[in-house]
Design a protein around this motif. Structure first.
Motif, PDB file in Angstrom:
ATOM      1  N   THR A 165       0.989  -1.234   0.068  1.00 38.64           N
ATOM      2  CA  THR A 165       0.230  -0.009   0.069  1.00 38.64           C
ATOM      3  C   THR A 165       0.828   1.490  -0.041  1.00 38.64           C
ATOM      4  O   THR A 165       0.319   2.296  -0.400  1.00 38.64           O
ATOM      5  CB  THR A 165      -0.873  -0.054   1.128  1.00 38.64           C
ATOM      6  OG1 THR A 165      -0.159  -0.328   2.291  1.00 38.64           O
ATOM      7  CG2 THR A 165      -1.997  -1.247   1.047  1.00 38.64           C
TER       8      THR A 165
ATOM      9  N   PHE B 133      -5.269  -1.047  -1.680  1.00 36.87           N
ATOM     10  CA  PHE B 133      -6.616  -0.375  -0.583  1.00 36.87           C
ATOM     11  C   PHE B 133      -7.285   0.505  -1.329  1.00 36.87           C
ATOM     12  O   PHE B 133      -8.372   0.324  -1.348  1.00 36.87           O
ATOM     13  CB  PHE B 133      -5.646   0.272   0.437  1.00 36.87           C
ATOM     14  CG  PHE B 133      -6.699   0.037   1.907  1.00 36.87           C
ATOM     15  CD1 PHE B 133      -6.192  -0.286   2.764  1.00 36.87           C
ATOM     16  CD2 PHE B 133      -7.800   0.796   2.007  1.00 36.87           C
ATOM     17  CE1 PHE B 133      -7.156  -0.392   4.148  1.00 36.87           C
ATOM     18  CE2 PHE B 133      -8.567   1.015   2.922  1.00 36.87           C
ATOM     19  CZ  PHE B 133      -8.311   0.205   4.010  1.00 36.87           C
TER      20      PHE B 133
ATOM     21  N   TYR C 101      -8.188   3.119   6.138  1.00 35.78           N
ATOM     22  CA  TYR C 101      -6.760   3.516   5.609  1.00 35.78           C
ATOM     23  C   TYR C 101      -5.863   4.474   6.145  1.00 35.78           C
ATOM     24  O   TYR C 101      -4.792   4.207   6.323  1.00 35.78           O
ATOM     25  CB  TYR C 101      -7.454   4.080   4.244  1.00 35.78           C
ATOM     26  CG  TYR C 101      -6.223   4.737   3.181  1.00 35.78           C
ATOM     27  CD1 TYR C 101      -5.315   3.423   2.730  1.00 35.78           C
ATOM     28  CD2 TYR C 101      -5.894   5.763   2.840  1.00 35.78           C
ATOM     29  CE1 TYR C 101      -4.399   3.878   1.837  1.00 35.78           C
ATOM     30  CE2 TYR C 101      -5.181   6.303   1.909  1.00 35.78           C
ATOM     31  CZ  TYR C 101      -4.149   5.215   1.473  1.00 35.78           C
ATOM     32  OH  TYR C 101      -3.393   5.537   0.538  1.00 35.78           O
TER      33      TYR C 101
ATOM     34  N   CYS D 146      -2.787   2.523   7.080  1.00 39.74           N
ATOM     35  CA  CYS D 146      -1.732   2.838   6.079  1.00 39.74           C
ATOM     36  C   CYS D 146      -0.915   4.140   6.436  1.00 39.74           C
ATOM     37  O   CYS D 146       0.089   4.408   6.692  1.00 39.74           O
ATOM     38  CB  CYS D 146      -2.376   2.893   4.798  1.00 39.74           C
ATOM     39  SG  CYS D 146      -2.930   1.046   4.259  1.00 39.74           S
TER      40      CYS D 146
END
Length: 345
Positions: free
Chosen positions: A176, A240, A318, A322
């Motif tokens: 990602t 993602f 997210y 991430c």
């Protein structure tokens, strides 16, 4: 770790997640018909991006930075733009979009020209390094061909994000963080005026979708390792963003609900219209066994009652999994277009 719990019919753990529309503040170049000038003036000083996050405490700098504000604003603006729209809907495809598709086509052709080599280890085929060396050598020229004549000075800076977007040649992995570099690449092209406000749908439906197809080909051809994969607890081994934007496409759909995406018949019938289902189709092709076992997070998400709640939950996930994780952001690079400097009050 951000974990989706499969809720009962009477409960949804994401009912309190709200996305403030005031956060959708990213301004594309040419946002008004009267303003055809680039956002970045000709006298602007570009710089080759570099790493700025070297320790966990540095994450505060990232979250306060102009780069973070611009990046998340870009993601959310595109998320809003694709709401309720199919991949096959009509939209403008500009000359710049065509040029970027040509760039991605070149990367695709290089895969064909660089077949895997015989080696003892099953994963991480070393031919990927030969493929990557071509990109490393040609990236600036490829980006230069996409940029307007008055923004050629930006090529070296933006090319760094392109090279970061395809995986790591040392580890032969992809994740990602690399995907985020491609979003940063597109964000920079918007900031210099190469991509404009009426390119929004094409950015996702044409450019990002083509990028995904090239990355999937890389992953399969060179058996790339997932970078920082959380295994069964992760959303996906590699991507993602297409799940975020893909769930937005489904918002207010009259018949397809989240529970339908684990039905292979639905996936096969509708994957060409919806990015989310294309991702599920790729997972089904690459993994065997019960879906609930190899993709537990997605299986949990299928029980969320509405696509709007799925979309909001994925945005929150997210950020948590991430954008707020040091192992991911330590590799992000900052320049003049995506600056580590704090947001001005």
């Amino acid at each position: 770790m951000f974990v989706w719990c499969r809720p009962s019919k009477s409960q949804c753990h994401f009912s309190s997640i709200l996305i403030c529309k005031n956060c959708l503040h990213f301004e594309f170049s040419g946002s008004s018909p009267e303003d055809d000038a680039s956002k970045v003036p000709a006298s602007f000083t570009f710089m080759v991006p570099k790493k700025e996050i070297s320790m966990v405490p540095d994450m505060g700098k990232w979250k306060r930075s102009q780069a973070y504000a611009d990046y998340i604003g870009f993601i959310l603006t595109l998320n809003e733009g694709v709401k309720g729209k199919k991949l096959t809907c009509e939209y403008k495809v500009s000359e710049t979009v065509e040029k970027i598709l040509g760039l991605l086509g070149t990367l695709d052709r290089w895969i064909n020209e660089t077949p895997p080599v015989d080696q003892p280890s099953r994963f991480g085929n070393k031919a990927y390094r030969t493929w990557y060396a071509k990109l490393d050598q040609e990236a600036e020229a490829l980006v230069s061909a996409v940029l307007p004549a008055d923004q050629q000075a930006a090529a070296a800076e933006i090319a760094v994000y392109l090279k970061e977007a395809v995986g790591n040649p040392t580890r032969i992995d992809y994740g990602t963080g690399h995907e985020a570099a491609f979003a940063a690449f597109l964000c920079c092209l918007c900031k210099v005026g190469a991509l404009r406000v009426d390119d929004q749908l094409a950015i996702i439906f044409k450019i990002f979708n083509r990028y995904l197809s090239v990355m999937r080909k890389l992953q399969k051809t060179y058996r790339m390792e997932p970078a920082g994969s959380q295994g069964v607890w992760g959303l996906d081994d590699f991507q993602f963003l297409p799940f975020i934007w893909g769930s937005s496409q489904f918002i207010d759909h009259p018949t397809l609900e989240p529970r339908h995406f684990i039905d292979e018949k639905v996936v096969n019938e509708h994957h060409q219209d919806y990015m989310f289902l294309e991702c599920i189709k790729f997972i089904n092709e690459m993994k065997t066994g019960p879906f609930a076992e190899h993709s537990n997070q997605l299986w949990n998400i299928s029980a969320v009652p509405t696509w709007s709640k799925v979309n909001q939950g994925l945005i929150r996930m997210y950020k948590a999994e991430c954008l707020e994780k040091f192992p991911v952001i330590q590799h992000f690079k900052f320049g003049s277009l995506l600056s580590i400097q704090p947001v001005k009050p």
